[in-house]
Design a protein around this motif. Sequence first.
Motif, PDB file in Angstrom:
ATOM      1  N   LEU A   1       8.871  40.864  -5.915  1.00  0.00           N
ATOM      2  CA  LEU A   1       8.741  41.286  -7.306  1.00  0.00           C
ATOM      3  C   LEU A   1       7.538  42.206  -7.493  1.00  0.00           C
ATOM      4  O   LEU A   1       7.587  43.164  -8.276  1.00  0.00           O
ATOM      5  CB  LEU A   1       8.625  40.049  -8.209  1.00  0.00           C
ATOM      6  CG  LEU A   1       9.878  39.171  -8.294  1.00  0.00           C
ATOM      7  CD1 LEU A   1       9.614  37.923  -9.109  1.00  0.00           C
ATOM      8  CD2 LEU A   1      11.058  39.949  -8.875  1.00  0.00           C
ATOM      9  N   ILE A   2       6.459  41.926  -6.764  1.00  0.00           N
ATOM     10  CA  ILE A   2       5.283  42.805  -6.829  1.00  0.00           C
ATOM     11  C   ILE A   2       5.613  44.168  -6.217  1.00  0.00           C
ATOM     12  O   ILE A   2       5.207  45.212  -6.747  1.00  0.00           O
ATOM     13  CB  ILE A   2       4.093  42.148  -6.111  1.00  0.00           C
ATOM     14  CG1 ILE A   2       3.640  40.907  -6.872  1.00  0.00           C
ATOM     15  CG2 ILE A   2       2.937  43.137  -5.971  1.00  0.00           C
ATOM     16  CD1 ILE A   2       2.574  40.102  -6.158  1.00  0.00           C
ATOM     17  N   ILE A   3       6.340  44.172  -5.096  1.00  0.00           N
ATOM     18  CA  ILE A   3       6.763  45.433  -4.478  1.00  0.00           C
ATOM     19  C   ILE A   3       7.574  46.268  -5.467  1.00  0.00           C
ATOM     20  O   ILE A   3       7.355  47.474  -5.622  1.00  0.00           O
ATOM     21  CB  ILE A   3       7.590  45.158  -3.207  1.00  0.00           C
ATOM     22  CG1 ILE A   3       6.694  44.556  -2.106  1.00  0.00           C
ATOM     23  CG2 ILE A   3       8.266  46.431  -2.709  1.00  0.00           C
ATOM     24  CD1 ILE A   3       7.470  44.015  -0.923  1.00  0.00           C
ATOM     25  N   ALA A   4       8.505  45.611  -6.162  1.00  0.00           N
ATOM     26  CA  ALA A   4       9.345  46.326  -7.132  1.00  0.00           C
ATOM     27  C   ALA A   4       8.508  46.850  -8.291  1.00  0.00           C
ATOM     28  O   ALA A   4       8.694  47.992  -8.742  1.00  0.00           O
ATOM     29  CB  ALA A   4      10.441  45.394  -7.645  1.00  0.00           C
ATOM     30  N   GLY A   5       7.585  46.029  -8.776  1.00  0.00           N
ATOM     31  CA  GLY A   5       6.734  46.467  -9.885  1.00  0.00           C
ATOM     32  C   GLY A   5       5.856  47.646  -9.510  1.00  0.00           C
ATOM     33  O   GLY A   5       5.716  48.607 -10.283  1.00  0.00           O
ATOM     34  N   CYS A   6       5.274  47.606  -8.315  1.00  0.00           N
ATOM     35  CA  CYS A   6       4.442  48.724  -7.847  1.00  0.00           C
ATOM     36  C   CYS A   6       5.269  49.993  -7.664  1.00  0.00           C
ATOM     37  O   CYS A   6       4.798  51.105  -7.927  1.00  0.00           O
ATOM     38  CB  CYS A   6       3.748  48.345  -6.542  1.00  0.00           C
ATOM     39  SG  CYS A   6       2.451  47.082  -6.706  1.00  0.00           S
ATOM     40  N   SER A   7       6.507  49.822  -7.201  1.00  0.00           N
ATOM     41  CA  SER A   7       7.365  50.989  -6.977  1.00  0.00           C
ATOM     42  C   SER A   7       7.724  51.677  -8.283  1.00  0.00           C
ATOM     43  O   SER A   7       7.976  52.894  -8.306  1.00  0.00           O
ATOM     44  CB  SER A   7       8.644  50.567  -6.248  1.00  0.00           C
ATOM     45  OG  SER A   7       8.353  50.051  -4.958  1.00  0.00           O
ATOM     46  N   MET A   8       7.765  50.935  -9.367  1.00  0.00           N
ATOM     47  CA  MET A   8       8.097  51.527 -10.655  1.00  0.00           C
ATOM     48  C   MET A   8       7.026  52.500 -11.138  1.00  0.00           C
ATOM     49  O   MET A   8       7.305  53.396 -11.932  1.00  0.00           O
ATOM     50  CB  MET A   8       8.302  50.422 -11.699  1.00  0.00           C
ATOM     51  CG  MET A   8       9.556  49.592 -11.498  1.00  0.00           C
ATOM     52  SD  MET A   8       9.842  48.446 -12.868  1.00  0.00           S
ATOM     53  CE  MET A   8      10.176  49.592 -14.211  1.00  0.00           C
ATOM     54  N   LEU A   9       5.788  52.333 -10.649  1.00  0.00           N
ATOM     55  CA  LEU A   9       4.703  53.211 -11.081  1.00  0.00           C
ATOM     56  C   LEU A   9       4.900  54.639 -10.586  1.00  0.00           C
ATOM     57  O   LEU A   9       4.482  55.594 -11.237  1.00  0.00           O
ATOM     58  CB  LEU A   9       3.362  52.661 -10.591  1.00  0.00           C
ATOM     59  CG  LEU A   9       2.983  51.262 -11.085  1.00  0.00           C
ATOM     60  CD1 LEU A   9       1.672  50.816 -10.445  1.00  0.00           C
ATOM     61  CD2 LEU A   9       2.892  51.237 -12.605  1.00  0.00           C
TER      62      LEU A   9
ATOM     63  N   GLY B   1       0.450  53.047  -6.583  1.00  0.00           N
ATOM     64  CA  GLY B   1       1.554  52.102  -6.676  1.00  0.00           C
ATOM     65  C   GLY B   1       2.273  51.938  -5.356  1.00  0.00           C
ATOM     66  O   GLY B   1       2.597  50.816  -4.939  1.00  0.00           O
ATOM     67  N   TYR B   2       2.515  53.075  -4.672  1.00  0.00           N
ATOM     68  CA  TYR B   2       3.190  53.007  -3.379  1.00  0.00           C
ATOM     69  C   TYR B   2       2.333  52.276  -2.339  1.00  0.00           C
ATOM     70  O   TYR B   2       2.849  51.515  -1.521  1.00  0.00           O
ATOM     71  CB  TYR B   2       3.536  54.409  -2.893  1.00  0.00           C
ATOM     72  CG  TYR B   2       4.692  55.037  -3.632  1.00  0.00           C
ATOM     73  CD1 TYR B   2       5.886  54.341  -3.815  1.00  0.00           C
ATOM     74  CD2 TYR B   2       4.593  56.326  -4.157  1.00  0.00           C
ATOM     75  CE1 TYR B   2       6.944  54.908  -4.490  1.00  0.00           C
ATOM     76  CE2 TYR B   2       5.656  56.902  -4.832  1.00  0.00           C
ATOM     77  CZ  TYR B   2       6.834  56.184  -5.000  1.00  0.00           C
ATOM     78  OH  TYR B   2       7.898  56.747  -5.679  1.00  0.00           O
ATOM     79  N   LEU B   3       1.020  52.511  -2.376  1.00  0.00           N
ATOM     80  CA  LEU B   3       0.133  51.820  -1.433  1.00  0.00           C
ATOM     81  C   LEU B   3       0.147  50.310  -1.696  1.00  0.00           C
ATOM     82  O   LEU B   3       0.122  49.506  -0.760  1.00  0.00           O
ATOM     83  CB  LEU B   3      -1.288  52.366  -1.547  1.00  0.00           C
ATOM     84  CG  LEU B   3      -1.507  53.778  -1.004  1.00  0.00           C
ATOM     85  CD1 LEU B   3      -2.936  54.240  -1.270  1.00  0.00           C
ATOM     86  CD2 LEU B   3      -1.211  53.840   0.498  1.00  0.00           C
TER      87      LEU B   3
END
Length: 299
Positions: free
Chosen positions: A154-162, A167-169
Amino acid sequence: MWPESPVWLVRMGRRNEAMQSIRRLYGNPDTIRHDGLLAQIEESTAKEEETNNNSNGTKGDIYVECFRAANRHRTLICMFIYMCQYLSGLVFVLGYQSYYYQLAGFSPRKSFLLSMLNNVSMFVANICSWFLLSTLGRRPLIVWGQLCGAASLLIIAGCSMLETRAGYLGAISFIFVWGFTYQLTLGTAAWTVVGEIPTLRLRSPTQGLSNMALCISQWAVGFVFPYLFNPDSANLQGKVGFIFGATSFVGFVVVYFYLPETKNKTPIELDAIFDKGARGECDRGHAGPATSSTGTARV
């Protein structure tokens, strides 16, 4: 030459050969009592035969028997645990991480190096899990591993939305966290648990059905995933973490309530645990599974 299974030898009535096989397999009698182990195998085998003979007087196909009341819970939880491996995002991390790194802006060379670094991290986690299986047990690793995996996805998905460099890092960092956690917990413990939960007589067909469930889930996820991930389709990329985070959380809930601890449990003790579940003696009114004095989940 590898010794024959002592369980099979007991079923064939070849007790002396079973004792010889136990001595070859377990070595020093100071470590484990050979006669005590043989007695446990004989008692467990006799109990299974009695249960089978009392099952409405019919034997039927051995695979059908895996789904009868006495064995259904064991079979379904084994199949589900194997399926959890691909429902927890394994295809994303192992199959598409290098591609994701390139979509995040890294060169093919750096993407490949990051993938190899994550694979090394997962290899180290696998080795560490050998010791945790013997100390913490199987249930905590699978249950809390599923929860940690769901949170990471879920954190990966949230960061990817940025869709920013930061966010990618952040997403890549938690891909590493997921990989290490997965191999430390479910990625290793699943194979151990599925070998311990079935009855001695139904172990082979139960593992066969579990592998079939694994292959079906692998095919289904592998078929659908490219359409979800690729930029020329749904273009979810790292946001697929929302999907696999949800399925991982479902896996957490199921194993929390239905997976007992199998560490240091003899076949007879496991039979008793699952017999209680088959008779409906599990208290479903609590927030978590009821436990015995030894901490084993009552099922």
